[in-house]
Motif scaffolding. Structure first.
Motif, PDB file in Angstrom:
ATOM      1  N   GLY A 238       0.670  -0.931   0.469  1.00  0.00           N
ATOM      2  CA  GLY A 238      -0.096  -0.387   0.467  1.00  0.00           C
ATOM      3  C   GLY A 238       0.817   1.403  -0.302  1.00  0.00           C
ATOM      4  N   LEU A 239       1.794   1.560   0.425  1.00  0.00           N
ATOM      5  CA  LEU A 239       2.759   2.738   0.249  1.00  0.00           C
ATOM      6  C   LEU A 239       3.793   2.556  -0.734  1.00  0.00           C
ATOM      7  N   ALA A 242       1.372   4.224  -2.787  1.00  0.00           N
ATOM      8  CA  ALA A 242       1.529   5.548  -2.599  1.00  0.00           C
ATOM      9  C   ALA A 242       2.066   6.160  -3.012  1.00  0.00           C
ATOM     10  N   TYR A 243       3.316   6.208  -3.076  1.00  0.00           N
ATOM     11  CA  TYR A 243       4.573   5.980  -3.704  1.00  0.00           C
ATOM     12  C   TYR A 243       4.691   7.006  -5.168  1.00  0.00           C
ATOM     13  N   THR A 245       1.806   6.627  -6.885  1.00  0.00           N
ATOM     14  CA  THR A 245       0.900   7.471  -7.268  1.00  0.00           C
ATOM     15  C   THR A 245       1.476   9.512  -6.691  1.00  0.00           C
ATOM     16  N   MET A 246       1.734   9.528  -5.721  1.00  0.00           N
ATOM     17  CA  MET A 246       2.649  10.175  -5.124  1.00  0.00           C
ATOM     18  C   MET A 246       3.495  11.109  -6.381  1.00  0.00           C
ATOM     19  N   SER A 249       2.105  11.883  -9.738  1.00  0.00           N
ATOM     20  CA  SER A 249       1.283  13.816  -8.993  1.00  0.00           C
ATOM     21  C   SER A 249       2.264  15.289  -9.352  1.00  0.00           C
ATOM     22  N   ARG A 311      12.528   1.041  -2.604  1.00  0.00           N
ATOM     23  CA  ARG A 311      12.721   1.334  -1.357  1.00  0.00           C
ATOM     24  C   ARG A 311      11.724   0.810  -0.641  1.00  0.00           C
ATOM     25  N   TYR A 312      10.792  -0.010  -0.979  1.00  0.00           N
ATOM     26  CA  TYR A 312       9.350  -0.840  -0.673  1.00  0.00           C
ATOM     27  C   TYR A 312       9.794  -2.170  -0.109  1.00  0.00           C
TER      28      TYR A 312
ATOM     29  N   LEU B 239      -5.756  10.910  -3.570  1.00  0.00           N
ATOM     30  CA  LEU B 239      -4.391  11.467  -4.220  1.00  0.00           C
ATOM     31  C   LEU B 239      -4.141  11.897  -2.891  1.00  0.00           C
ATOM     32  N   ALA B 241      -5.318  10.833  -0.398  1.00  0.00           N
ATOM     33  CA  ALA B 241      -5.448   9.772   0.506  1.00  0.00           C
ATOM     34  C   ALA B 241      -3.527   9.476   0.309  1.00  0.00           C
ATOM     35  N   ALA B 242      -3.196   9.589  -0.886  1.00  0.00           N
ATOM     36  CA  ALA B 242      -1.469   8.686  -1.001  1.00  0.00           C
ATOM     37  C   ALA B 242      -0.652   9.894   0.075  1.00  0.00           C
ATOM     38  N   TYR B 243      -1.082  11.319  -0.238  1.00  0.00           N
ATOM     39  CA  TYR B 243      -0.555  12.290   0.590  1.00  0.00           C
ATOM     40  C   TYR B 243       0.067  12.328   2.081  1.00  0.00           C
ATOM     41  N   THR B 245      -0.926   8.670   3.237  1.00  0.00           N
ATOM     42  CA  THR B 245       0.046   8.310   3.103  1.00  0.00           C
ATOM     43  C   THR B 245       1.958   7.481   4.157  1.00  0.00           C
ATOM     44  N   MET B 246       1.484   8.949   2.624  1.00  0.00           N
ATOM     45  CA  MET B 246       3.240   9.568   2.411  1.00  0.00           C
ATOM     46  C   MET B 246       3.492  10.113   3.420  1.00  0.00           C
ATOM     47  N   SER B 249       4.263   7.733   6.723  1.00  0.00           N
ATOM     48  CA  SER B 249       5.772   7.097   6.126  1.00  0.00           C
ATOM     49  C   SER B 249       6.787   8.136   6.795  1.00  0.00           C
ATOM     50  N   VAL B 263      -1.368   2.331   6.916  1.00  0.00           N
ATOM     51  CA  VAL B 263      -2.323   2.462   6.553  1.00  0.00           C
ATOM     52  C   VAL B 263      -2.829   1.456   5.970  1.00  0.00           C
ATOM     53  N   TYR B 312      -6.060  20.244  -1.885  1.00  0.00           N
ATOM     54  CA  TYR B 312      -6.266  18.865  -2.731  1.00  0.00           C
ATOM     55  C   TYR B 312      -7.511  19.747  -2.936  1.00  0.00           C
TER      56      TYR B 312
END
Lengths: 410, 410
Positions: A238-239, A242-243, A245-246, A249, A311-312, B239, B241-243, B245-246, B249, B263, B312
């Motif tokens: 999941g992390l 998210a990485y 996804t960001m 962006s 990284r993960y 997006l 939610a990803a923010y 999550t990161m 971390s 998460v 966002y």
């Protein structure tokens, strides 16, 4: 000699939209007219009725595309068109507007007693949405010669139906050919996005259709107890998702507004509050009007997947779900439409279409372009889809002027 | 005068584990012994059989906690214990090890003819897992006086069963009281995490149970067409939610290894490849052994939610799903266990428990501590849960030595 300045009849045009919208109308508003269903058959019947009322010659081709022809003197036609099928909970305007406005254009020519040099044609293409049969834009694809009609007949829909059988069942497996020689194709359509409304503009001059790249990314990590597994010993799918996804962006911010990236779907396994996700499956939707830039975005996605692995401590695999190159419209026709809009005092901007349209299937074989009108709040594929009557009239009047100019006088 | 150096009997100890593991055994390995089911009743019968074989006095209290007592001369007891209920697809060791090793300790005392000063008690607490009835650690909670037994009776399980009825059905709604005066409570348990294996150590000296904060975060954005909506006009819940999550971390990296953040669950709506997500619901599991630090982590989560709203254009709301303060174990007893382990030549480290255990319910009312042994690959709550026999023997021998020292000689 030029044609007189014509204007569409607002009441008549809205009545045409409402009459078609009654076919497959949903109780709560909006319409459901999935391709080749009974509701679509009702819509087709209403369309044929309006065409006959305008004394148009009607042709239905073997894949069910309907062509209404207002006679001219040359072989090459000026074609307007779009589609009348909808998604399962669609609105009144997506597709329908381009067809109905075409009929109103013909009505204006007829009222004015204008006999055009180039025949003026209104086309309604089969299964543009792709909501019942894949691929989308199927009717225009077959019409343009890029798909064999026998292959189309064999397509099985999401409901198990077979396209050829449904075409015959509703009586729209025609024996005629559509016009083969197209002088110009102009499609009026709602924007289906928020840009024109946001910019406060009347008209979008569509320069082409963006390239689309759809990728499914699967991250394989390892499930672990959220309370007993230190961060450094995790393989958190999941992390990693998210990485990525960001990172996409950030890529959009760096590449500028022409590049779009969307992670619209993401599923975690086992999806429990106290378990580190072992698996994440996500979709990545990349779009850009420039294919080189789109390829660069795909390369960035690949780089992010590699970084996430490192990284993960996860494994990242991917598969392509769809890939379409950008389709540019015909520059001279685009220029003409823009100049006409400005002559008419309409505010406008050039933009790319983010969604697919029948015009992109015509573009490889004939001069083609599109006109967008604003969508309220950018909402589409939704029963709340709406375009203000003033915007409809602006678009239809621009279509009328462009088509009149392109068709010329006999 | 001190007790002679005793060692557990490896064969006998493993046989005890296997005999209990046969109760509720799953075809593919592992066990399913949900609290107060027939399988749990079989496990309880096997436990009582082993206690009787050791001539222990047996008491069952009103919530079904089982106490086997090896007599001493004082009132205050030295208690070992854990639980024999499992999750629906559990392993042989979680809980069972602490109870079974306790019986083996008593067997060693008996073999050596040792009469302890403090009675030596083996406890098996009801419904520790919480997999059938919430809350977890229910038996030790009632035993410690923190929950009324009548309230416990009324709890409805996830299968619709009522705890009090099930207790009576299997004949384990006892009339006796457990020992009230505890000189020391020592619980042997598998780590259920990967740290000891990763560090190559024999023993974990457990200094307490981490604080836990569970939050459900809901992000409300706006659905939009992935192809027609520019990034600047999006309200992308996925997006955002990803923010978050990161950001969590990054927080873990900044706060150091004592802080955990997970998460584990995330659901997007509508979860389609070409639609910007209108809604994301995610869970955040925060853990830290220090309550001040855990509060700081919660403050960081709140800050991230605010930043996500601003960046966002989404609305972020949250609700607390669970919140437990850290439970420190008794320092003197922890020190004693560590010193004993080092005397025995066992490699060890101090660590906090990331999972909940019965010992945390005893800690507020009596000296309490725990011993961890390694879990292969950190796997637990899974039929693949495994601890090597050598590690089991190390843990059991340490338990034996600590309990013998704490109990003293009559």
């Amino acid at each position: 000699m030029t044609a007189p300045t014509l204007r569409v009849n607002p009441t008549r045009l809205l009545e045409r939209i409402v009459s078609l919208g009654a076919c497959g109308a949903l109780p709560g508003g909006g319409v459901s007219r999935l391709a080749l269903t009974d509701a679509d058959a009702q819509g087709r019947a209403e369309l044929l009725r309006q065409m006959r009322e305008l004394d148009m010659e009607i042709r239905i081709d073997p894949v069910g595309n309907i062509f209404g022809i207002h006679a001219g003197v040359e072989d090459a036609v000026v074609m307007m068109g779009s589609h009348i099928d909808t998604v399962s909970t669609g609105g009144l305007y997506d597709g329908a507007l381009g067809v109905i406005a075409g009929l109103e254009v013909v009505a204006c020519l007829k009222d004015a007693g204008i006999r055009p040099r180039h025949p003026v044609v209104v086309a309604a293409f089969t299964n543009e949405e792709g909501a019942r049969y894949a691929p989308d834009m199927l009717g225009s694809l077959v019409y343009s010669g890029a798909m064999d009609v026998d292959d189309a007949y064999r397509i099985t829909g999401c409901d198990g139906s077979v396209l050829g059988e449904e075409l015959r069942r509703i009586g729209h497996c025609g024996m005629q050919s559509g016009p083969r020689d197209i002088h110009a194709y102009v499609e009026l359509h709602i924007e289906q996005g928020p840009v024109l409304e946001d910019q406060g503009l009347n008209i979008g001059i569509v320069t082409g259709v963006q390239g689309i790249s759809w990728t499914e990314v699967t991250v394989e990590g390892r499930s672990a107890h959220a309370g007993t597994t230190p961060a450094r010993l995790r393989h958190d799918a999941g992390l990693a998702a998210a990485y990525i996804t960001m990172g996409l962006s950030d890529m959009v911010a760096a590449m500028g507004p022409a590049q779009l990236a969307t992670v619209g779907a993401l599923t975690l396994t086992p999806n429990l509050v106290n378990v580190v996700a072992s698996r994440a499956v996500m979709t990545v939707d990349l779009r850009n009007p420039d294919n080189t830039a789109l390829c660069a975005a795909e390369a960035t996605l690949a780089k992010l997947m590699g970084e996430a692995e490192a990284r993960y401590g996860v494994n990242v695999s991917h598969r392509t779900l769809a890939r379409f190159e950008p389709v540019p419209f015909t520059p001279a026709l685009v220029d003409t439409i823009e100049a006409t809009a400005r002559q008419m005092g309409l505010s406008c901007m050039r933009l790319y279409s983010g969604a697919g349209h029948d015009a992109q299937m015509i573009a490889p074989v004939a001069p083609a372009a599109m006109i967008f009108v604003p969508s309220v709040a950018g909402i589409s594929h939704n029963i709340r889809e709406y375009t203000h009557p003033d915007d409809i009239m602006n678009g239809a009047n621009l279509l009328l002027r462009v088509v009149t100019d392109q068709a010329g006088l006999a």
